[in-house]
Enzyme design. Structure first.
Site, PDB file in Angstrom:
ATOM      1  CE  LYS A  62      -8.846   0.968   4.716  1.00 52.96           C
ATOM      2  NZ  LYS A  62      -8.784   2.260   4.660  1.00 52.96           N
ATOM      3  NE  ARG A  73     -15.080   2.730   1.657  1.00 53.91           N
ATOM      4  CZ  ARG A  73     -13.868   3.428   1.404  1.00 53.91           C
ATOM      5  NH1 ARG A  73     -12.943   2.695   1.916  1.00 53.91           N
ATOM      6  NH2 ARG A  73     -13.830   4.675   1.349  1.00 53.91           N
ATOM      7  CG  PHE A  92      -3.018   0.548  -7.941  1.00 50.59           C
ATOM      8  CD1 PHE A  92      -4.430   0.980  -8.346  1.00 50.59           C
ATOM      9  CD2 PHE A  92      -2.517   1.419  -7.285  1.00 50.59           C
ATOM     10  CE1 PHE A  92      -4.915   1.893  -8.001  1.00 50.59           C
ATOM     11  CE2 PHE A  92      -2.781   2.523  -6.678  1.00 50.59           C
ATOM     12  CZ  PHE A  92      -4.190   2.926  -6.971  1.00 50.59           C
ATOM     13  CE  LYS A 121      -3.921   2.162   2.310  1.00 50.45           C
ATOM     14  NZ  LYS A 121      -3.493   3.656   1.878  1.00 50.45           N
TER      15      LYS A 121
END
Length: 285
Positions: free
Chosen positions: A202, A196, A126, A54
């Site tokens: 994450k 989302r 990404f 991340k």
């Protein structure tokens, strides 16, 4: 005197974000956003995911013609930088190095770009917006695309597979130990989607989230004349005070009402509110 500094700073804080970027704004791009990984990683079929670091940079969406922030503001990138990007949508992060978010953000926010700063900035890819196939296929295509460009500032984020929760935790510990933020897990079989979603997770040592600033609350005692706390509302609609994590400079010149801030926390209270919420930074535009 300190109180006057605080009041005057509100006028500056309420207008600085848009002034630092191009005045031309577009609709906010539809992006895929991550959910927190579960506390018990053994609940995940880790073989179903590709894992990447991340990055602590600025999210950027390339339309094929312009670079936009996550909220649709046009980034004033140098012409030589955008001229090297392919004429196709790309999603990624404008990234400098681990622990260098503030420097990367300052570069991106300038209305008049500074070439020397952009020469150090990398566009880390990404996602390939709208492309068919699984994420594993899109990630492979991104890697090929970056290699074909032969430009060091354009890179595909490395994607790896892990075999166990212990291996994933070891990878997380290694990234954090060397100054990284955490990891991202993306389902390898996921078709392209936005919003989302649980296809993107994450994993960080502490949870983080965003909240909108509703009010700036004055301080007392040693904080007299400064901001004492922010009243914020998170995306679940919960309102709470965010009072720790601020430097004295930030208290004298606090985030404006209406701004979005990032905060860290350690789990939830019995009432479902973030526990030990701490200010991190103003969120990306």
């Amino acid at each position: 005197m300190r109180k006057r500094v605080f009041v005057q700073s509100l006028l500056v804080a309420s207008c600085w974000p848009k002034a630092a970027l191009s005045s031309a704004a577009a609709d906010a791009p539809a992006l895929l956003l991550a959910k927190p990984a579960p506390g018990d990683l053994n609940k995940l079929q880790l073989g179903d995911y590709l894992v990447s670091e991340k990055l602590d940079g600025v999210r950027a969406f390339w339309t094929g013609q312009a670079l936009l922030t996550r909220k649709g503001l046009r980034i004033a990138a140098p012409a030589w930088f955008t001229a090297k990007l392919p004429a196709m949508p790309l999603d990624g992060e404008l990234w400098l190095a681990r622990g260098q978010f503030e420097a990367a953000s300052a570069t991106v926010r300038r209305q008049q770009p500074i070439d020397e700063e952009w020469q150090r900035l990398n566009f880390m890819l990404f996602e390939l917006p709208g492309a068919p196939g699984s994420f594993a296929q899109r990630a492979a295509r991104l890697a090929s695309l970056a290699a074909e460009q032969r430009w060091a500032n354009l890179q595909a984020v490395a994607q790896i597979r892990v075999g166990s929760a212990a291996e994933l935790r070891a990878r997380l510990d290694q990234v954090v130990r060397f100054g990284g933020e955490g990891l991202v897990l993306h389902r390898a079989d996921a078709i392209y989607s936005t919003g989302r979603s649980e296809v993107l997770l994450k994993l960080k040592p502490e949870d983080d989230e965003e909240a909108e600033v509703l009010a700036q609350l004055p301080g007392a005692g040693r904080l007299a004349g400064l901001m004492g706390a922010l009243l914020v509302r998170n995306r679940e609609g919960q309102e709470f005070k965010l009072g720790s994590g601020f430097s004295e400079t930030q208290r004298a010149d606090p985030p404006a009402v209406g701004a979005t801030v990032v905060y860290r926390f350690r789990g939830l209270t019995a009432k479902g509110l973030p526990r030990f919420a701490t200010f991190v930074r103003v969120a990306e535009l």
